[in-house]
Design a protein around this motif. Structure first.
Motif, PDB file in Angstrom:
ATOM      1  N   LEU A 792       0.835  -1.210   0.000  1.00 43.25           N
ATOM      2  CA  LEU A 792       0.000   0.000   0.000  1.00 43.25           C
ATOM      3  C   LEU A 792       0.865   1.253   0.000  1.00 43.25           C
ATOM      4  O   LEU A 792       0.623   2.197  -0.741  1.00 43.25           O
ATOM      5  N   LYS A 793       1.905   1.227   0.848  1.00 42.81           N
ATOM      6  CA  LYS A 793       2.788   2.390   0.956  1.00 42.81           C
ATOM      7  C   LYS A 793       3.438   2.674  -0.380  1.00 42.81           C
ATOM      8  O   LYS A 793       3.467   3.795  -0.869  1.00 42.81           O
ATOM      9  N   GLU A 794       3.950   1.610  -0.963  1.00 45.62           N
ATOM     10  CA  GLU A 794       4.715   1.748  -2.212  1.00 45.62           C
ATOM     11  C   GLU A 794       3.790   2.267  -3.315  1.00 45.62           C
ATOM     12  O   GLU A 794       4.113   3.189  -4.049  1.00 45.62           O
ATOM     13  N   HIS A 804      -2.373   8.857   0.268  1.00 43.38           N
ATOM     14  CA  HIS A 804      -2.612   7.765   1.207  1.00 43.38           C
ATOM     15  C   HIS A 804      -1.948   8.021   2.542  1.00 43.38           C
ATOM     16  O   HIS A 804      -0.729   8.123   2.621  1.00 43.38           O
ATOM     17  N   LYS A 805      -2.746   8.148   3.608  1.00 44.16           N
ATOM     18  CA  LYS A 805      -2.161   8.199   4.948  1.00 44.16           C
ATOM     19  C   LYS A 805      -2.237   6.776   5.478  1.00 44.16           C
ATOM     20  O   LYS A 805      -3.105   6.018   5.074  1.00 44.16           O
ATOM     21  N   THR A 806      -1.315   6.427   6.356  1.00 45.39           N
ATOM     22  CA  THR A 806      -1.388   5.086   6.930  1.00 45.39           C
ATOM     23  C   THR A 806      -2.748   4.967   7.596  1.00 45.39           C
ATOM     24  O   THR A 806      -3.123   5.866   8.352  1.00 45.39           O
ATOM     25  N   PRO A 807      -3.488   3.887   7.315  1.00 44.20           N
ATOM     26  CA  PRO A 807      -4.804   3.783   7.956  1.00 44.20           C
ATOM     27  C   PRO A 807      -4.629   3.753   9.468  1.00 44.20           C
ATOM     28  O   PRO A 807      -3.623   3.240   9.968  1.00 44.20           O
ATOM     29  N   VAL A 849       6.151   0.702  18.048  1.00 45.28           N
ATOM     30  CA  VAL A 849       6.436   2.087  18.455  1.00 45.28           C
ATOM     31  C   VAL A 849       5.695   3.057  17.531  1.00 45.28           C
ATOM     32  O   VAL A 849       5.138   4.072  17.974  1.00 45.28           O
ATOM     33  N   ASN A 850       5.665   2.697  16.236  1.00 46.99           N
ATOM     34  CA  ASN A 850       4.966   3.554  15.269  1.00 46.99           C
ATOM     35  C   ASN A 850       3.500   3.744  15.631  1.00 46.99           C
ATOM     36  O   ASN A 850       2.963   4.857  15.592  1.00 46.99           O
ATOM     37  N   VAL A 851       2.855   2.617  15.960  1.00 45.37           N
ATOM     38  CA  VAL A 851       1.436   2.685  16.312  1.00 45.37           C
ATOM     39  C   VAL A 851       1.264   3.548  17.560  1.00 45.37           C
ATOM     40  O   VAL A 851       0.353   4.379  17.646  1.00 45.37           O
ATOM     41  N   ALA A 852       2.190   3.377  18.519  1.00 48.75           N
ATOM     42  CA  ALA A 852       2.098   4.177  19.748  1.00 48.75           C
ATOM     43  C   ALA A 852       2.135   5.665  19.404  1.00 48.75           C
ATOM     44  O   ALA A 852       1.304   6.455  19.874  1.00 48.75           O
ATOM     45  N   VAL A 853       3.080   6.042  18.538  1.00 47.42           N
ATOM     46  CA  VAL A 853       3.216   7.457  18.170  1.00 47.42           C
ATOM     47  C   VAL A 853       1.935   7.947  17.487  1.00 47.42           C
ATOM     48  O   VAL A 853       1.433   9.037  17.765  1.00 47.42           O
TER      49      VAL A 853
END
Length: 1331
Positions: A792-794, A804-807, A849-853
């Motif tokens: 999706l990112k690519e 596209h923002k990360t869902p 960590v990404n999800v936490a942020v």
């Protein structure tokens, strides 16, 4: 007695006859004493005394000496007689009337004697009843008509004699008893304006000697007197008196609590009632005399410092007069916002705090007025309501772009406008609590605004409404019809408003059946609304009801299966917890809600997000809710165990025309089911086992769907791991663009699948209980998730629009907190092996960590997160605390340097992510929970108990963290430039600036912090402009709370000058480096920051001058002589001059710097023109001072003018020439660079020339400055223009030859001082060319 009677009759009979001679003869035969006795007796009996006195006057012709003496005798005797109080009122009035008629026929000396008699009586305090005082004005008027009167040894005219009398009267001591009589009397005395002023001052001074009860009548007389003049003085005096009384009363109340015995000198209620009466008198006077009204308003327009609770109340009462209404509210709003702005400015600057004492808060005065209005001030309350609403309307939140309202109302009021809006709310809330009559109006207006203001945010009205409900629920029930009316509009209101409104009325629903029924009817209608928002509102309302009507009895659900309508069950208010009724009511609502499962995705989403909260608050509804979710999940679950994938995606979407829409948010459905299931199981585990024997069939029923659900989830996990992308009709080369319907469908599928993976990961983690094999399955799930998210990112990166923002991740905040804790800090031996499975995957750790942020960011923006407990602020805060300690530990204990060098690029970002998380947590906490920052920082050591750490401890804690981050930054900076990670350094600086805001500027930690920052700025020479910008901003932000930043700015300007070189390439700038952080790369950034600080300093200076101006104006109007001696200068004036002096020196450096064309140059030109404008304001102020004080100009001001003439104006003109020519190629650069740079410069300077409003503005402001300097020179007799050179480059298009000549001249001038004179002589020639 009969003798007396006979004499009296004789006089009367003779006066009735024709012969005056006989009457005269008879009167001459009586002695003075006899005559007096006759008069006294007649007066006491009250018969015929008028005829008697008339007779005496008739028989005493004023042209004969004997006659005039007899007349005088009558006056001298009758006046004390009337004052004695022995006579009847009518008799005394008759006598005085007769005497008045004859006063003008008295000769001068008699009048003089009479007047002295009055003055003596007043001095001795014998004018108790004030009856005879009515005669005094007549005597004075007659006196002033006399030609000459003997006075002392010489003579005076009657007019002068009258003046002497008035003067001696006003200078003597008055008996408090006769102040009112005297004031009344003076209304009829003709007086000059000086005499009137003297009199008014005298009366106002007497206020303090009078009894409180006597103040209103005296005020009334004073206001009548003010018709002659001195209006401002009268009003100021009255207001000032009550201001002092209020202050005294407040002091007494404060100290009175410690001294029980002390008697209050002024009882509070008495004072308030007197104030109320006085306000009525003044308002009445203003209604009749508009001049008085104008004077009254004028006195507050200049400066709000004169306001006090009494004058605020008076203003609000005056606002009831229509012609003043608008003026008063504008004036009050202006004063409030100005007061908040001034406070804001003062709080933000140590320089201003040191210079000026505390701030008088208009907001406090207004709240005091609300408090005082309890004492029957009905004439003020209406004004208060209007003021409250006008504040909320004017300063409430504004709609964002495209009418979007910003989310997250729970931020604390910080800016002046927010504070003003909050004040409006406080006024209305207090008013609502205190005053019965205005309640209805306040409520109606609030509800009206909620319904009508759909385009702009109404959070402030919702907050107010909610406060009203909480403070006075029973009062609200009296006017519940208004609330019911509002319900009718529910389906047309924006969702946010509906949510707020329903939350606010919720306490009422529990008490009032009728309200609840009305709401349910409205919500049912809304269920079938054609508007999507209407249906969403219905869901919101129903969920709220479910949460708040607890079903307490554990009734078997089968008994209540038949739906009963809530309106059939009449619940008495007292048995409002009738659980059977509540259960029936809740089940009925649930059945309504089930219909929503066939509606749009948005509606279903709300339902799934709400069910978990309902379950937690109302666990008795568990089986109903779980059944509903279970049956909904079955629709999308593939029961055949061998088929892949385990979920049916086809029914989750729907198409309309050529658009594809999401129909069922499957991931959220699974998420809701999982969370509810886990919560129930958890509940059952924690509940004590003995409760299990309650009702077997219920248990079995529940166990049934529970085990079935678990089987489904297990099977889903197993099959989701096996499923390839192709099984979901997704392929890595498929189209994912949001533009086409195919791409859109693929996107929806991908997001759904990713969501399901995430929820299964969370479910399996919790179920795994740290078993290695289960964790391996979890990793399988993650790998699938990761693969899809990478695709999706690519794909989204390739599209033209990176839309596209990360869902948003579906993991719950609580789970993420637990996950981070076990990944980084769990060292339990038994779990080691299982956890190593998770820890070994770098991708998984980074994902966590990404999800936490991402979650923290969402919390920061909206004030809540999605998922279970997202709306619960306390739990969210606990999660934040736990996360802080984990991230902190991870960042400080595993430095980024240690991380695997091979994958350095990829992996070092884990530390970065932790840092970003920390930064976001700190900013979120500061915005959303400002008072709990200490708790957040102390959680690292303090366990579950919420023991509040004390103040010193907090500062220590905070500083402990600051030191940790300082150390990390220092490590970053002590490495070489190639090892320097700019992003990390910037994050560290941001964190330091957030944390340092928590330090008290007076603490030694703050001083340490600022010293450290200065040291870093001086020693770091990395060429990284983003980092240097952060560091310098931190330095400035700290410095402002330490002292004024002008000296710092001067040093920085010198650094920038020496780095970028001079505008004249032949000049060698002496190399200076105070701050290593300023270098070739970062100088431009530094210059922009410096200029923004210059702007800030100019703001402060401007504010100070304005403050001094208004002070001077008010001093002038109160004609107070300036007490200042010539030797000492006012501290504010001195500070302003010093600030400007240092600023000019700093700007002198910048104006000679070869700045790059573009923003930097334009900003500098703007600041220059602003500097000159403020210099002009200062000069205008001194012109005003010279006019009123005639003092000499301070030497400092002369120095400042000299400095501006020698160090700034000439350089400004050279800089303008430089900016226009766009010559900025640094000397000695190699040709290629030079050429390229020139091209860039020319382009930039072309743009600059297009925007050169900046240049004419500078020239205009310089010329204005010089114009007012000339005026000041004339006023002060000091030639200030001797320091000004005549300006040269007036003409913008200078041809090259003259330019060269001029530059040549300038070069020469720098060589020697002497040649300056020569230059001055030939400069005017160039000026002539312009003329």
């Amino acid at each position: 007695m009969s003798v007396m009677r006979a004499e009296m009759d004789k006089i009367v009979t003779l006066s009735d006859g024709d012969s005056t001679a006989e009457l005269q003869k008879y009167l001459s035969s009586l002695t003075n004493d006899k005559l007096i006795t006759v008069i006294t007796n007649g007066a006491l009996k009250g018969k015929q005394v008028g005829a008697l006195i008339k007779g005496i006057f008739k028989g005493s012709p004023s042209n004969s000496t004997e006659g005039s003496n007899r007349r005088l005798l009558v006056y001298q005797h009758c006046i004390p007689l009337c004052e004695s109080g022995d006579l009847q009122t009518e008799v005394a009035a008759d006598i005085i009337g007769l005497l008045m008629l004859e006063t003008h026929s008295l000769p001068g000396p008699s009048l003089a004697k009479l007047a002295s008699l009055f003055v003596e009586a007043i001095k001795l305090g014998k004018m108790g009843s004030g009856k005879s005082l009515e005669l005094f004005p007549t005597v004075l008027t007659a006196l002033s008509a006399c030609e000459t009167l003997s006075y002392g040894k010489g003579e005076l005219s009657g007019e002068e004699y009258k003046k002497q009398l008035i003067n001696s009267l006003c200078s003597s001591r008055w008996d408090p008893k006769c102040v009112i009589h005297l004031t009344t009397m003076f209304r009829d005395v003709p007086m000059s304006s000086e005499e009137l002023q003297f009199l008014v001052e005298k009366v106002l001074r007497m206020f303090t000697k009078l009894d409180l009860q006597e103040i209103p009548p005296l005020v009334y007389q004073l206001l009548l007197l003010s018709a002659k003049g001195c209006k401002k003085q009268v009003l100021d005096g009255i207001i000032c008196y009550f201001k002092e009384q209020d202050v005294r009363q407040e002091e007494e109340q404060k100290h009175g609590e410690s001294l029980d015995l002390e008697v209050q000198s002024i009882p509070q209620d008495q004072l308030r009632h007197v104030e109320g009466t006085v306000i009525l008198h003044i308002v009445f006077a203003i209604r009749l005399d508009h001049e008085l009204g104008r004077e009254f308003l004028k006195s507050f327009k200049t400066c709000y410092g004169d306001l006090c609770p009494f004058s605020v109340a008076l203003l609000l009462s005056v606002a009831r007069i229509q012609r003043y209404e608008e003026q008063v509210f504008d004036l009050l709003k202006g004063a409030i916002i100005k007061s908040f702005k001034d406070e804001h400015l003062q709080q933000g600057s140590k320089f201003l705090q040191d210079l000026l004492p505390g701030h008088c808060s208009v907001a406090q005065m207004i709240l005091d007025t609300v408090k005082n209005s309890v004492f029957g001030w009905d004439h003020v309350t209406q004004g208060l309501v209007q003021l409250g609403f006008s504040l909320m309307d004017a300063f409430g939140p504004k709609p964002g772009p495209f009418g979007k309202t910003t989310e997250g109302s729970s931020t604390i009021a910080r800016t002046p406008t927010q504070l003003a809006c909050k004040l409006g709310g406080q006024v209305l809330l207090q008013g609502f609590k205190m005053h019965e009559p205005i309640r209805g109006e306040i409520l109606e207006q609030v509800l009206n605004r909620l319904v009508t203001k759909t385009a702009s945010p109404v959070n402030h009205y919702l907050d107010l409404f909610s406060d009203i409900v909480i403070s006075a629920p029973m009062i609200l029930l009296e006017s519940s019809s208004k609330v019911t009316e509002t319900f009718d509009h529910l389906s047309y209101l924006p969702l946010a408003t509906v949510q707020g409104l329903l939350k606010a009325v919720q306490p009422l629903l529990k008490v009032s059946m009728s309200l609840k029924d009305a709401l349910i009817l409205v919500l049912r209608k809304a269920m079938f609304s054609s508007q999507l928002d209407g249906r969403k509102s219905a869901v919101t309302g129903f969920l709220l009801l479910l949460k708040n009507f607890k079903v307490l009895g554990s009734l078997a659900s089968s008994q209540c299966s038949q739906a009963m309508s809530s309106s059939q069950i009449q619940v008495d208010v007292h048995s409002r917890y009738n659980s059977a009724a509540n259960e029936a009511f809740c089940l009925e609502i649930l059945s309504s809600l089930r219909r929503c499962l066939g509606q749009q995705a948005d509606v279903r989403l709300m339902l799934y997000e709400g069910f978990y909260d309902v379950l937690r608050r109302n666990s008795q509804l568990a089986s109903s809710i779980m059944q509903t979710l279970f049956s909904q999940l079955k629709r999308y679950y593939e029961p055949e165990q061998d088929l892949l994938p385990p979920v049916k995606l086809e029914p989750c979407i729907t198409a309309l025309g050529d658009q594809v829409y999401l129909q069922e948010p499957l991931a959220h459905l699974v998420s809701c089911t999982v969370h509810c299931l886990l919560w129930l199981q958890n509940m059952r585990r924690t509940a004590n086992p003995s409760a299990a024997d309650s009702d077997d069939d219920e248990e079995e029923e529940e166990e049934g769907y529970e085990s079935e659900l678990q089987t489904i989830l297990e099977s889903m996990t197993r099959r989701m791991i096996k499923s390839e992308l192709e099984d979901f009709e997704l392929d890595k080369s498929a189209e994912f663009s949001m533009g086409s319907s195919v791409g859109l469908k693929n996107n929806i599928y991908a997001v759904l699948v990713m969501g399901v993976y995430e929820i299964l990961m969370e479910y399996n983690f919790i179920k795994a209980n740290y078993s290695k094999s289960r964790f391996e399955e979890l990793m399988e799930l993650f790998n699938r998730y990761h693969k899809l998210s990478e695709i999706l990112k690519e794909k989204s990166g390739k599209g033209r629009v990176p839309s596209h923002k990360t869902p948003r991740s579906l993991l719950s905040l609580g789970f993420i907190t637990t996950l981070l804790t076990v990944l980084f800090r769990d060292s339990t031996q038994s779990r080691e092996e299982a956890l190593s499975v998770l820890r070994s995957s770098g991708e998984f750790v980074r994902y966590a960590v990404n999800v936490a942020v991402q979650k923290i960011q969402h919390l920061e923006e909206t004030g809540h997160t999605d998922g279970p407990d997202g709306q619960n602020t306390d739990r969210t805060f606990r999660f934040l605390c736990d996360m802080t300690s984990v991230l902190m530990w991870r960042y400080t204990n595993i430095p980024s340097v240690v991380e695997d060098a091979g994958k350095k690029e990829k992996r070092s970002s884990l530390s970065l992510l932790c840092l970003e998380g920390l930064l976001r947590i700190f900013t979120t906490c500061q915005q959303r929970y400002p008072d709990r920052m200490a708790q957040l920082l102390s959680t690292m050591d303090i366990s579950e108990d919420n023991s509040e750490p004390d103040d010193g401890n907090v500062t220590e804690m905070n500083f402990f963290y600051i030191r940790q981050f300082q150390r990390a930054l220092f490590t970053q900076l002590s490495g070489g430039e190639e090892e320097f990670n700019s992003k990390e350094a910037q994050l560290l600086v941001s964190i330091l600036s957030v944390l340092s805001q928590q330090l008290k500027p007076s603490s030694q930690q703050f001083v340490q912090m600022i010293t450290w920052t200065v040291k870093i700025c001086k020693e770091t020479s990395f060429e990284d402009s983003a980092f240097s910008k952060g560091l310098l901003s931190l330095l400035f932000n700290l410095h402002v709370f330490y002292k004024s930043p002008v000296s710092l700015l001067l040093e920085l300007c010198q650094d920038i000058h020496s780095q970028l070189g001079d505008i004249d390439q032949d000049v060698e700038v002496e190399k200076q480096s105070h701050f290593a952080i300023v270098n070739m790369k970062t100088a431009t950034t530094a210059a922009l920051l410096v200029l923004s600080q210059v702007d800030r300093v100019l703001d402060e200076v401007d504010w100070l001058i304005a403050r001094k101006k208004s002070q001077t104006a008010s001093d002038k109007s109160s004609s107070g002589e300036a007490t200042q001696t010539a030797g000492q200068q006012d501290p504010i004036e001195k500070a302003v001059t010093l600030q400007l002096g240092t600023l000019l020196t700093a700007l002198n450096e910048l104006v000679q710097t070869a700045l790059l064309p573009g923003t930097c140059t334009i900003t500098l030109l703007r600041e220059l023109s602003r500097t000159y404008t403020i210099l002009t304001t200062l000069v205008k102020y001194y012109i005003q001072v010279c006019a009123s004080r005639h003092g000499a100009l301070p030497a400092r001001l002369e120095k400042l003018v000299k400095l501006s003439g020698s160090h700034l104006t000439p350089q400004c003109y050279s800089f303008i020439t430089y900016a226009q020519s766009g010559e900025s190629s640094g000397g000695g650069a190699d040709e290629k660079k030079k050429k390229k740079r020139n091209e860039v410069t020319t382009a930039a300077s072309a743009k600059l020339l297009r925007e050169t409003t900046a240049i004419p503005n500078v020239i205009f402001s310089i010329e204005q400055y010089e114009k007012y300097l000339i005026t000041l020179s004339k006023k002060s007799k000091v030639n200030l223009m001797q320091y000004m050179k005549l300006s040269t480059s007036r003409d913008f298009r200078i041809n090259a030859a003259t330019l060269d000549a001029a530059l040549q001249g300038q070069d020469d001038s720098q060589e020697t001082q002497e040649s300056q004179d020569a230059e001055e002589t030939h400069e005017p020639k160039q000026k002539k060319r312009k003329q």
